[in-house]
Design a protein around this motif. Structure first.
Motif, PDB file in Angstrom:
ATOM      1  N   ALA A  12       7.954  -3.230 -18.618  1.00 43.09           N
ATOM      2  CA  ALA A  12       8.087  -2.922 -17.190  1.00 43.09           C
ATOM      3  C   ALA A  12       8.645  -4.109 -16.409  1.00 43.09           C
ATOM      4  CB  ALA A  12       6.746  -2.457 -16.615  1.00 43.09           C
ATOM      5  N   GLU A  13       7.781  -5.041 -15.989  1.00 45.21           N
ATOM      6  CA  GLU A  13       8.214  -6.143 -15.132  1.00 45.21           C
ATOM      7  C   GLU A  13       9.160  -7.074 -15.876  1.00 45.21           C
ATOM      8  OE1 GLU A  13       8.909  -9.393 -12.923  1.00 45.21           O
ATOM      9  OE2 GLU A  13       7.629  -9.733 -14.664  1.00 45.21           O
ATOM     10  N   GLY A  14      10.308  -7.331 -15.258  1.00 46.19           N
ATOM     11  CA  GLY A  14      11.325  -8.154 -15.886  1.00 46.19           C
ATOM     12  C   GLY A  14      12.343  -7.335 -16.649  1.00 46.19           C
ATOM     13  N   GLU A  98      -3.944  -5.068  -3.601  1.00 42.11           N
ATOM     14  CA  GLU A  98      -3.548  -3.708  -3.252  1.00 42.11           C
ATOM     15  C   GLU A  98      -2.033  -3.589  -3.061  1.00 42.11           C
ATOM     16  OE1 GLU A  98      -5.905  -2.941   0.198  1.00 42.11           O
ATOM     17  OE2 GLU A  98      -7.783  -2.738  -0.953  1.00 42.11           O
ATOM     18  N   PHE A  99      -1.412  -4.634  -2.537  1.00 45.13           N
ATOM     19  CA  PHE A  99       0.036  -4.596  -2.334  1.00 45.13           C
ATOM     20  C   PHE A  99       0.776  -4.498  -3.660  1.00 45.13           C
ATOM     21  CE2 PHE A  99       4.203  -6.663  -1.846  1.00 45.13           C
ATOM     22  CZ  PHE A  99       4.742  -5.869  -0.844  1.00 45.13           C
ATOM     23  N   PHE A 100       0.266  -5.183  -4.684  1.00 46.59           N
ATOM     24  CA  PHE A 100       0.907  -5.146  -5.995  1.00 46.59           C
ATOM     25  C   PHE A 100       0.587  -3.858  -6.758  1.00 46.59           C
ATOM     26  CE2 PHE A 100       1.346  -9.768  -5.334  1.00 46.59           C
ATOM     27  CZ  PHE A 100       2.675  -9.920  -5.686  1.00 46.59           C
ATOM     28  N   ALA A 101       0.101  -2.867  -6.030  1.00 48.53           N
ATOM     29  CA  ALA A 101      -0.072  -1.524  -6.592  1.00 48.53           C
ATOM     30  C   ALA A 101       0.875  -0.549  -5.905  1.00 48.53           C
ATOM     31  CB  ALA A 101      -1.518  -1.054  -6.423  1.00 48.53           C
ATOM     32  N   THR A 102       1.843  -1.079  -5.149  1.00 50.08           N
ATOM     33  CA  THR A 102       2.777  -0.224  -4.420  1.00 50.08           C
ATOM     34  C   THR A 102       4.224  -0.528  -4.818  1.00 50.08           C
ATOM     35  OG1 THR A 102       3.185  -1.725  -2.555  1.00 50.08           O
ATOM     36  CG2 THR A 102       1.189  -0.363  -2.455  1.00 50.08           C
ATOM     37  N   VAL A 106       8.374  -4.210  -5.734  1.00 53.91           N
ATOM     38  CA  VAL A 106       9.370  -4.255  -6.809  1.00 53.91           C
ATOM     39  C   VAL A 106      10.691  -3.645  -6.372  1.00 53.91           C
ATOM     40  CG1 VAL A 106       7.661  -4.167  -8.680  1.00 53.91           C
ATOM     41  CG2 VAL A 106       8.594  -2.031  -7.742  1.00 53.91           C
ATOM     42  N   ILE A 107      11.731  -3.975  -7.127  1.00 50.62           N
ATOM     43  CA  ILE A 107      12.990  -3.243  -7.054  1.00 50.62           C
ATOM     44  C   ILE A 107      13.281  -2.704  -8.450  1.00 50.62           C
ATOM     45  CG2 ILE A 107      13.957  -4.502  -5.108  1.00 50.62           C
ATOM     46  CD1 ILE A 107      15.545  -6.190  -7.064  1.00 50.62           C
ATOM     47  N   LEU A 108      13.985  -1.606  -8.499  1.00 54.02           N
ATOM     48  CA  LEU A 108      14.257  -0.914  -9.757  1.00 54.02           C
ATOM     49  C   LEU A 108      15.599  -1.364 -10.318  1.00 54.02           C
ATOM     50  CD1 LEU A 108      12.870   1.300 -11.450  1.00 54.02           C
ATOM     51  CD2 LEU A 108      14.144   2.987 -10.100  1.00 54.02           C
ATOM     52  N   ILE A 139       2.587   2.558  -8.971  1.00 52.10           N
ATOM     53  CA  ILE A 139       3.953   2.112  -8.673  1.00 52.10           C
ATOM     54  C   ILE A 139       4.968   3.099  -9.237  1.00 52.10           C
ATOM     55  CG2 ILE A 139       5.675   0.325  -9.157  1.00 52.10           C
ATOM     56  CD1 ILE A 139       3.363  -1.698  -9.108  1.00 52.10           C
ATOM     57  N   LEU A 140       4.774   3.489 -10.490  1.00 50.78           N
ATOM     58  CA  LEU A 140       5.707   4.428 -11.125  1.00 50.78           C
ATOM     59  C   LEU A 140       5.688   5.783 -10.428  1.00 50.78           C
ATOM     60  CD1 LEU A 140       5.103   3.590 -14.894  1.00 50.78           C
ATOM     61  CD2 LEU A 140       6.923   2.762 -13.390  1.00 50.78           C
ATOM     62  N   LYS A 141       4.505   6.204 -10.007  1.00 49.15           N
ATOM     63  CA  LYS A 141       4.392   7.477  -9.285  1.00 49.15           C
ATOM     64  C   LYS A 141       5.141   7.411  -7.974  1.00 49.15           C
ATOM     65  CE  LYS A 141       0.986  10.717  -7.388  1.00 49.15           C
ATOM     66  NZ  LYS A 141      -0.464  10.976  -7.179  1.00 49.15           N
ATOM     67  N   GLN A 142       4.985   6.317  -7.235  1.00 45.64           N
ATOM     68  CA  GLN A 142       5.666   6.171  -5.950  1.00 45.64           C
ATOM     69  C   GLN A 142       7.180   6.096  -6.116  1.00 45.64           C
ATOM     70  OE1 GLN A 142       4.088   2.930  -3.618  1.00 45.64           O
ATOM     71  NE2 GLN A 142       2.031   3.776  -3.556  1.00 45.64           N
TER      72      GLN A 142
END
Length: 226
Positions: A12-14, A98-102, A106-108, A139-142
């Motif tokens: 995921a990240e990176g 909580e912010f790192f759950a939104t 991130v950018i895709l 995050i993936l859901k959003q």
């Protein structure tokens, strides 16, 4: 020799997600809201070794979501040790958590949703193998990606963090594929590529290119088959 791919695993990240703005900028913003000026670059100087010591060097027999959150709190404590007596310390941690759950953190990666959809149409399963924690699901859901993956394997849920081979082996067992039928795409040689190769998986080292280019390299240049 034909290299038949039945499932593609993504870090995921990176890889397909990139923290933006930086971790330092995000933390600095939350502290600034409470009246404290902290340099993003100074935050990163303290954050990186604190993160490395906790999740890369800490020996835990079996990870859980509770242990992961505790680990992140310990990283936060080390990173902001000079502010540990601030009355808003707990509040800033919780707000950051909580912010790192939104999706706002991130950018895709370019072309990623399109490539996921293309693989799905071709009958190839797709899954995530990540050292994030359960917040990744939200995050993936959003981002509208949740339904495009067949499975999401999160280290804190499975119990093992990469590069532990048990995380990869669990993913293969659940999806009922042999290692040589699975491709791992990730940005980390240590956490993604080397362990996947060790158990016989195909691998692709992602280095920031658009995913349309990744698809071309995998299924044409490298002659992997579907």
């Amino acid at each position: 020799m034909e290299k038949k791919i039945k499932v593609v695993f993504f870090d995921a990240e990176g890889t397909f997600l990139h923290i933006s703005p930086s971790v330092g900028e995000i933390y600095a913003r939350f502290w600034r809201e409470r009246g404290y000026e902290v340099s993003p670059s100074e935050i990163m100087k303290r954050f990186i070794p604190a993160f490395r010591d906790k999740f890369k060097h800490d020996r835990v027999e079996r990870w859980t979501q509770e242990l992961c959150k505790k680990g992140w709190y310990q990283i936060f404590e080390k990173t902001f040790e000079p502010l540990k007596n601030a009355p808003c310390f707990e509040e800033v941690f919780q707000k950051s958590w909580e912010f790192f759950a939104t999706k706002d953190c991130v950018i895709l990666a370019q072309d990623f949703p399109e490539i996921l959809s293309l693989l799905k149409k071709q009958g190839i399963k797709t899954a995530v193998i990540s050292n994030w924690d359960a917040r990744l699901r939200n995050i993936l859901k959003q981002l509208g990606l949740g339904e495009l993956f067949d499975e999401i394997f999160i280290g804190c849920e499975v119990g093992y963090l990469k590069p532990d081979l048990k995380l990869f082996q669990t993913a293969l067992e659940i999806l009922k594929v042999d290692p040589h039928e699975a491709l791992m795409i990730g940005d980390s040689l240590k956490n993604d590529i080397e362990p996947a190769k060790t158990i016989g998986m195909l691998t692709y080292h992602y280095q920031g290119e658009p995913f349309s280019e990744v698809y071309r390299k995998v299924f044409y240049d490298l002659n992997f088959d579907i």
